[in-house]
Structures are given as C-alpha cells and as structure tokens.
Design a protein around this motif. Structure first.
Motif, PDB file in Angstrom:
ATOM      1  N   LEU A  13       0.810  -1.216   0.000  1.00 24.44           N
ATOM      2  CA  LEU A  13       0.000   0.000   0.000  1.00 24.44           C
ATOM      3  C   LEU A  13       0.842   1.264   0.000  1.00 24.44           C
ATOM      4  O   LEU A  13       1.896   1.330   0.640  1.00 24.44           O
ATOM      5  N   LYS A  14       0.351   2.282  -0.704  1.00 26.63           N
ATOM      6  CA  LYS A  14       0.913   3.625  -0.657  1.00 26.63           C
ATOM      7  C   LYS A  14      -0.240   4.630  -0.687  1.00 26.63           C
ATOM      8  O   LYS A  14      -1.373   4.287  -1.058  1.00 26.63           O
ATOM      9  N   ALA A  15       0.038   5.891  -0.324  1.00 25.00           N
ATOM     10  CA  ALA A  15      -1.003   6.916  -0.314  1.00 25.00           C
ATOM     11  C   ALA A  15      -0.427   8.235  -0.802  1.00 25.00           C
ATOM     12  O   ALA A  15       0.785   8.476  -0.701  1.00 25.00           O
ATOM     13  N   LEU A  16      -1.311   9.100  -1.311  1.00 25.62           N
ATOM     14  CA  LEU A  16      -0.951  10.452  -1.718  1.00 25.62           C
ATOM     15  C   LEU A  16      -1.529  11.462  -0.744  1.00 25.62           C
ATOM     16  O   LEU A  16      -2.365  11.136   0.110  1.00 25.62           O
ATOM     17  N   GLN A  17      -1.099  12.702  -0.887  1.00 29.57           N
ATOM     18  CA  GLN A  17      -1.602  13.766  -0.034  1.00 29.57           C
ATOM     19  C   GLN A  17      -3.112  13.936  -0.228  1.00 29.57           C
ATOM     20  O   GLN A  17      -3.653  13.667  -1.300  1.00 29.57           O
ATOM     21  N   ALA A  18      -3.761  14.417   0.810  1.00 28.16           N
ATOM     22  CA  ALA A  18      -5.211  14.609   0.759  1.00 28.16           C
ATOM     23  C   ALA A  18      -5.577  15.532  -0.405  1.00 28.16           C
ATOM     24  O   ALA A  18      -4.928  16.550  -0.640  1.00 28.16           O
ATOM     25  N   GLY A  19      -6.611  15.157  -1.136  1.00 30.69           N
ATOM     26  CA  GLY A  19      -7.104  15.983  -2.227  1.00 30.69           C
ATOM     27  C   GLY A  19      -6.448  15.747  -3.561  1.00 30.69           C
ATOM     28  O   GLY A  19      -6.838  16.361  -4.554  1.00 30.69           O
ATOM     29  N   ASP A  20      -5.440  14.859  -3.639  1.00 35.01           N
ATOM     30  CA  ASP A  20      -4.795  14.596  -4.919  1.00 35.01           C
ATOM     31  C   ASP A  20      -5.800  13.949  -5.862  1.00 35.01           C
ATOM     32  O   ASP A  20      -6.434  12.947  -5.538  1.00 35.01           O
ATOM     33  N   SER A  21      -5.924  14.496  -7.055  1.00 38.78           N
ATOM     34  CA  SER A  21      -6.961  14.058  -7.982  1.00 38.78           C
ATOM     35  C   SER A  21      -6.734  12.648  -8.510  1.00 38.78           C
ATOM     36  O   SER A  21      -7.671  12.000  -8.966  1.00 38.78           O
ATOM     37  N   SER A  22      -5.492  12.147  -8.458  1.00 39.52           N
ATOM     38  CA  SER A  22      -5.218  10.831  -9.027  1.00 39.52           C
ATOM     39  C   SER A  22      -5.658   9.698  -8.110  1.00 39.52           C
ATOM     40  O   SER A  22      -5.768   8.554  -8.550  1.00 39.52           O
ATOM     41  N   GLY A  23      -5.910   9.993  -6.850  1.00 42.06           N
ATOM     42  CA  GLY A  23      -6.359   8.950  -5.943  1.00 42.06           C
ATOM     43  C   GLY A  23      -5.859   9.176  -4.530  1.00 42.06           C
ATOM     44  O   GLY A  23      -5.067  10.085  -4.267  1.00 42.06           O
ATOM     45  N   ARG A  24      -6.340   8.365  -3.616  1.00 45.52           N
ATOM     46  CA  ARG A  24      -5.987   8.495  -2.206  1.00 45.52           C
ATOM     47  C   ARG A  24      -5.092   7.359  -1.739  1.00 45.52           C
ATOM     48  O   ARG A  24      -4.113   7.562  -1.039  1.00 45.52           O
ATOM     49  N   VAL A  25      -5.468   6.120  -2.085  1.00 42.62           N
ATOM     50  CA  VAL A  25      -4.716   4.931  -1.693  1.00 42.62           C
ATOM     51  C   VAL A  25      -4.465   4.081  -2.928  1.00 42.62           C
ATOM     52  O   VAL A  25      -5.344   3.937  -3.791  1.00 42.62           O
ATOM     53  N   PHE A  26      -3.256   3.511  -3.010  1.00 45.10           N
ATOM     54  CA  PHE A  26      -2.851   2.684  -4.134  1.00 45.10           C
ATOM     55  C   PHE A  26      -2.410   1.334  -3.573  1.00 45.10           C
ATOM     56  O   PHE A  26      -1.555   1.279  -2.693  1.00 45.10           O
ATOM     57  N   ALA A  27      -2.989   0.259  -4.098  1.00 47.13           N
ATOM     58  CA  ALA A  27      -2.719  -1.088  -3.593  1.00 47.13           C
ATOM     59  C   ALA A  27      -2.231  -1.981  -4.720  1.00 47.13           C
ATOM     60  O   ALA A  27      -2.953  -2.189  -5.710  1.00 47.13           O
ATOM     61  N   ALA A  28      -1.009  -2.505  -4.573  1.00 51.48           N
ATOM     62  CA  ALA A  28      -0.504  -3.519  -5.496  1.00 51.48           C
ATOM     63  C   ALA A  28      -0.913  -4.876  -4.938  1.00 51.48           C
ATOM     64  O   ALA A  28      -0.586  -5.197  -3.792  1.00 51.48           O
ATOM     65  N   ILE A  29      -1.642  -5.664  -5.713  1.00 49.58           N
ATOM     66  CA  ILE A  29      -2.149  -6.944  -5.225  1.00 49.58           C
ATOM     67  C   ILE A  29      -1.952  -8.029  -6.275  1.00 49.58           C
ATOM     68  O   ILE A  29      -1.686  -7.754  -7.448  1.00 49.58           O
ATOM     69  N   LYS A  30      -2.098  -9.269  -5.827  1.00 55.45           N
ATOM     70  CA  LYS A  30      -2.059 -10.427  -6.727  1.00 55.45           C
ATOM     71  C   LYS A  30      -3.375 -11.185  -6.595  1.00 55.45           C
ATOM     72  O   LYS A  30      -3.918 -11.310  -5.497  1.00 55.45           O
TER      73      LYS A  30
ATOM     74  N   LEU B 149      -8.031   3.775  -4.755  1.00 52.17           N
ATOM     75  CA  LEU B 149      -9.169   4.369  -4.053  1.00 52.17           C
ATOM     76  C   LEU B 149      -9.270   5.828  -4.465  1.00 52.17           C
ATOM     77  O   LEU B 149      -8.396   6.646  -4.149  1.00 52.17           O
ATOM     78  N   GLY B 150     -10.328   6.187  -5.188  1.00 53.30           N
ATOM     79  CA  GLY B 150     -10.485   7.544  -5.693  1.00 53.30           C
ATOM     80  C   GLY B 150     -11.052   8.494  -4.659  1.00 53.30           C
ATOM     81  O   GLY B 150     -11.479   8.101  -3.562  1.00 53.30           O
ATOM     82  N   GLN B 151     -11.096   9.761  -5.021  1.00 50.33           N
ATOM     83  CA  GLN B 151     -11.653  10.778  -4.128  1.00 50.33           C
ATOM     84  C   GLN B 151     -13.140  10.553  -3.875  1.00 50.33           C
ATOM     85  O   GLN B 151     -13.679  11.033  -2.873  1.00 50.33           O
ATOM     86  N   ASN B 152     -13.793   9.808  -4.749  1.00 49.86           N
ATOM     87  CA  ASN B 152     -15.213   9.524  -4.578  1.00 49.86           C
ATOM     88  C   ASN B 152     -15.480   8.328  -3.673  1.00 49.86           C
ATOM     89  O   ASN B 152     -16.625   7.922  -3.471  1.00 49.86           O
ATOM     90  N   GLY B 153     -14.410   7.728  -3.137  1.00 50.01           N
ATOM     91  CA  GLY B 153     -14.568   6.598  -2.243  1.00 50.01           C
ATOM     92  C   GLY B 153     -14.725   5.263  -2.938  1.00 50.01           C
ATOM     93  O   GLY B 153     -14.925   4.237  -2.282  1.00 50.01           O
ATOM     94  N   GLU B 154     -14.611   5.250  -4.267  1.00 52.40           N
ATOM     95  CA  GLU B 154     -14.760   4.011  -5.026  1.00 52.40           C
ATOM     96  C   GLU B 154     -13.388   3.495  -5.467  1.00 52.40           C
ATOM     97  O   GLU B 154     -12.463   4.272  -5.714  1.00 52.40           O
ATOM     98  N   TRP B 155     -13.304   2.168  -5.588  1.00 59.06           N
ATOM     99  CA  TRP B 155     -12.071   1.529  -6.038  1.00 59.06           C
ATOM    100  C   TRP B 155     -12.127   1.254  -7.536  1.00 59.06           C
ATOM    101  O   TRP B 155     -13.163   0.819  -8.059  1.00 59.06           O
ATOM    102  N   THR B 156     -11.028   1.502  -8.211  1.00 53.91           N
ATOM    103  CA  THR B 156     -10.871   1.114  -9.615  1.00 53.91           C
ATOM    104  C   THR B 156      -9.670   0.188  -9.720  1.00 53.91           C
ATOM    105  O   THR B 156      -8.809   0.149  -8.826  1.00 53.91           O
ATOM    106  N   SER B 157      -9.586  -0.572 -10.800  1.00 51.42           N
ATOM    107  CA  SER B 157      -8.502  -1.546 -10.953  1.00 51.42           C
ATOM    108  C   SER B 157      -7.802  -1.382 -12.292  1.00 51.42           C
ATOM    109  O   SER B 157      -8.410  -0.967 -13.286  1.00 51.42           O
ATOM    110  N   HIS B 158      -6.524  -1.715 -12.297  1.00 53.80           N
ATOM    111  CA  HIS B 158      -5.683  -1.629 -13.496  1.00 53.80           C
ATOM    112  C   HIS B 158      -4.813  -2.880 -13.540  1.00 53.80           C
ATOM    113  O   HIS B 158      -4.195  -3.246 -12.535  1.00 53.80           O
ATOM    114  N   VAL B 159      -4.717  -3.515 -14.688  1.00 51.07           N
ATOM    115  CA  VAL B 159      -3.941  -4.744 -14.825  1.00 51.07           C
ATOM    116  C   VAL B 159      -2.473  -4.399 -15.072  1.00 51.07           C
ATOM    117  O   VAL B 159      -2.140  -3.688 -16.021  1.00 51.07           O
ATOM    118  N   PHE B 160      -1.604  -4.928 -14.212  1.00 58.05           N
ATOM    119  CA  PHE B 160      -0.153  -4.788 -14.380  1.00 58.05           C
ATOM    120  C   PHE B 160       0.412  -5.974 -15.151  1.00 58.05           C
ATOM    121  O   PHE B 160       1.246  -5.809 -16.039  1.00 58.05           O
TER     122      PHE B 160
END
Length: 490
Positions: free
Chosen positions: A260-277, A298-309
C-alpha cells in the motif's frame, strides 16, 4: 561491505534490450550473503512490509548481519553502491521480519517471527532517535515493546495524525489491529477489526496505510474471494471503524500479496494505491490472459478502480508500488516467474494509469542469482532528492541484491557533510577519537588524528592534518562504477 556491480548499460542499449529477451543479462548490484540457520529462504519478505527509508540525504535499510546473526540498520553508499552496517541492532532474532517507518522525527520498527503459538516470536515495536551530527540511530528508552501474543505471517505499522501508532496482522484466521495508548511505550490489547469480512484463511495477510487523517487496513480474504478495506478516523475511539468496503471481489481474485501507498489529501489521481495479486493462476486450467497482478486505486469519490499490471501468462508475483509525486509517475515492481527469478518494473503516468502489456523491464536480474524475489523499498513517496532504491533477496544463493537509479537524469545530490563530533584547537596537537563513530575536525594547528578502530573521518580546518595507523575511514569510491543510467522516459 562493497557491492559487486552486475551491469551498467547506456540509455540507448537499455532501450534496445527492453524490447528483447533479457534472460542472460545482469541488471543491478549484488550485495552480501545472509545465509544463516533460521533466516529461511529469503531476507526481504513480506511485500506488505518496507525494509528501507530515506533520511538526511541517505537511504537506510534493515539488513541481516551474518556474523552476529542479527538484523541491523545499514546505511547506503550511493557512490559505491554498497550497504554499510552501522552496528545498530534491530532484532537479535534471526527468524524475525520487520517493517520500518521514518516519520521525519523518529524511526519506528515492528518485527516478529512466524509462529503464532510461540511467545518468543511475538511482535515488538521499537523507536529510534536520529543523531544528525554522527548520522546514527539510538534506541529510545522503554523500547522495544511487545505488542502481540505470538508471531504471525507478517505485521505492518503506521502512525496517524494524532501520533498514535497502529499495527495490523492476521492470526488464528482473524484480522487484528493494535495501537499505542497515552505513549508509544504503552499499548493496548489486540482486537479483531470490528467490521465484516475479517474471518480469513490461514494464508491471508493484512496491510496498513495512513492517509487523509485516517488509518486504512486492507486484507485478503480467500474465503470470500475478496480484498477488503476498512478505515479508522484519527481521533475516534479505537474500536470505532468505518464499515469495510470491497476493493475487488470475484472467484480467485484474492491472494496474500498486498503493498500500500497513499498520496496527499485531495490529490486528484487517488488516495490509496494497492498492489495486489489474484489467485487466478491457481485454477486447474488458468487463462493466460486473466489478470494476475493488479493496481487498485481508491479515488476521491470513495470508489475503487482496478488496473492490470500483469497477466497469468506473465507469471508475476509479490508486487510493490512506489509513487513519485514530483514527476507525477507511478512505479510497480514484481517478481517473475513465480517463486523467484527477476524483479521487473513498469512505469505509468500517475494521472493516467495504464500499464503496457508483457513482463516489463528488468530492474534486478542476475545470471548467478536466479531466484531473486521479494522486492522491498520505502513507505515514503519519491522525489528527485531521493532517487529510487529497491532491495531484494535470492532464496537459493542467499544473497541480497539491489538497484538504485535517479529519477530526473542526475545522481541525487550527496548528503551534507557530517557535523564535527570532536574539534581541535588552534595549537599543534594530537586529537584522539573514541570507541564510537567520530567526525574529527582539526583546528588551525598542525594536527595528528588518531582513531580507535570505529568508523572515523577527519576534516582539516585551516592547518594540515595527518592520520595515525589507528584511523579507520570509509571505503574509497575511486574505483567504484557510476550509477546505472536513469530509467528511460515514458
């Protein structure tokens, strides 16, 4: 200890080789052996933990000292590409694994062994103060503190905006947290997260991140085939948590790989980033195009989106994610094949996340060490001043390996010189060091500097200085290789 340089490529050659098979190439730097009874297959798991941090212009790490069979704090020498033992003890238990957090004032560590039924494996939290003059860490009074009963697969630590420390782990197929009380030396009783989805399989783990004045816990639940995320608002009663949200769910979409990693509050790209398997590779006839490694946001809207690595056919495993806020870039690293081989990376625009298909570019690879696994780095976000350092370990050769690159075309600036710990006078004199690490500065006279065997450096102030046979200096970097060229641009 000196590192062995594995490969230095020009940028043009690096770009060319990125498009062809690299099985025979070496990338990165080979360090030293961690082979010892009790250490196990690798020295850098688990991917939920961070073994490195950046402070005072330097990278630091938690590495195993084979001679003492203890984990110590090591300092990274960028010019020599070497990890140097500071001698500061982290954990004398050679079976333990640790997570590190540098908050700008103190270093916090949590370490534990794997046995949940053995009290000797219980998790300990330690706090260290940093001495700028000597560039050294010292354990604070009252530490370490035992914070669990028995060990676990992995444990992760973070700190909220009120100063409270939190840890999370799984034990007896439940997701637990614990926290400090009125001081960091005093802790409460661990409790199961009071939200849904916390009954898990013995293989599942949890991870933690501080963000937006909250503590977030993500855990895998292979019983429910889901990755869950729950939050605690800073300052709320310890047992008041927001109901868990499902980050992703589907048959075989959960596995015990989280970073897990996080960005500063209010960053438009997201709040929390999770690398998972996912566990889609465990199916009897897996689809090679099914997603294997994913980035959840985890976006600013509280919803999770996913991206395939990476997909099942790429055979990636054990991912970590790193954020470069200054350059608005995101890096992900993963091992391939599963079980150990090469650490690959992909890079994407932080504001428009999209990973190219395929294995990615080798970041740590060796023809000698063919089972490299368990990439680890820092909880901190990156910038030009930090560069990017990733550490890994080989489960067969029992060697550490790493790579370090700058992020904007130049080697990160050297740290400022250390302050003098012993200062001479204007007279001609012999200045003696102590048994500790010294920075001896001569005065205006003609001085003789005598060290006592520890790490000692000398600096002339006006007058000439000479060093006696007792002087121990840091290794010369005159014969060291330059850093590997910067990562090619997007």
């Amino acid at each position: 200890m000196r590192s062995t340089v594995l490969l230095l490529l020009s940028t043009a050659v690096a770009l060319l080789l990125a498009s062809v098979a690299l099985a025979a190439s070496n990338v990165g730097y080979r360090d030293f052996s961690f082979a010892a009874s009790g250490v196990g297959g690798a020295a850098t798991p688990m991917m939920a933990q961070s073994k490195l941090w950046f402070n005072d212009g330097l990278w630091w790490g938690l590495l195993f000292d084979r001679s003492s069979e203890e984990y110590h704090i090591y300092r990274y020498d960028w010019a020599a590409h070497s990890w140097n033992d500071t001698g500061t003890l982290v954990d004398e238990r050679n079976f333990s694994k640790a997570d590190a957090l540098w908050d700008g004032d103190h270093l916090y560590l949590v370490s534990a062994g794997p046995s949940s039924t053995n009290s000797a494996h219980s998790a300990r939290v330690s706090r260290y103060s940093y001495n700028v003059a000597t560039r050294s860490y010292a354990l604070d009074a009252g530490f370490p503190v035992t914070v669990t009963n028995g060990g676990m697969k992995t444990i992760v630590l973070d700190k909220d905006t009120t100063g409270k420390l939190w840890v999370t782990y799984t034990q007896a197929s439940q997701v637990y947290v614990n926290r400090s009380l009125d001081s960091h030396q005093k802790w409460g009783t661990p409790f199961v997260l009071p939200v849904k989805g916390t009954s898990v399989s013995p293989d599942d783990i949890s991870a933690m991140v501080a963000f937006d004045s909250q503590i977030g816990v993500m855990w895998s639940n292979q019983v429910d085939s889901a990755m869950y995320f729950a939050t605690h608002k800073d300052g709320d009663p310890d047992n008041v948590w927001q109901e868990s949200r499902t980050a992703i769910q589907g048959p075989y979409y959960a596995d015990d790989h989280i970073n897990l990693k996080a960005l500063q509050a209010g960053d438009s790209s997201g709040r929390v980033f999770a690398a998972i398997k996912t566990s889609l590779d465990d199916l009897p006839n897996p689809n090679p195009n099914a997603p294997q490694i994913m980035l959840l946001v985890l976006g600013q809207n509280g919803e999770w989106t996913s991206h395939v690595f990476g997909r099942v056919g790429d055979h990636h495993s054990r991912p970590i994610v790193m954020l470069d806020e200054e350059h608005r870039e995101l890096y992900m690293f993963a091992t391939a094949p599963t079980g150990g081989g090469t650490i690959h990376y992909k890079r994407t625009d932080l504001d428009n996340i999209s990973f190219p298909s395929g294995m990615g570019t080798p970041y740590i690879q060796s023809a000698t060490d063919t089972h490299i696994d368990d990439a680890t780095s820092t909880k901190q976000n990156l910038r030009s001043a930090t560069g990017l350092v990733v550490l890994a370990s080989d489960s067969e050769s029992k060697y550490y390996l790493h790579n370090a690159v700058d992020l904007d075309g130049g080697v990160p600036p050297p740290p400022p010189p250390m302050s003098c710990t012993i200062l001479g006078t204007s007279a001609d004199e012999t200045i003696s060091g102590t048994s500790g690490d010294d920075v001896i500065c001569g005065g205006e006279g003609s001085d003789t500097i005598e060290g006592l065997g520890a790490t000692t450096s000398s600096e002339a102030r006006e007058g000439p200085t000479s060093s006696s046979a007792g002087l121990a200096t840091t290794p010369s970097t005159a014969d060291s290789e330059p850093t590997r060229p910067p990562i090619p641009p997007l």
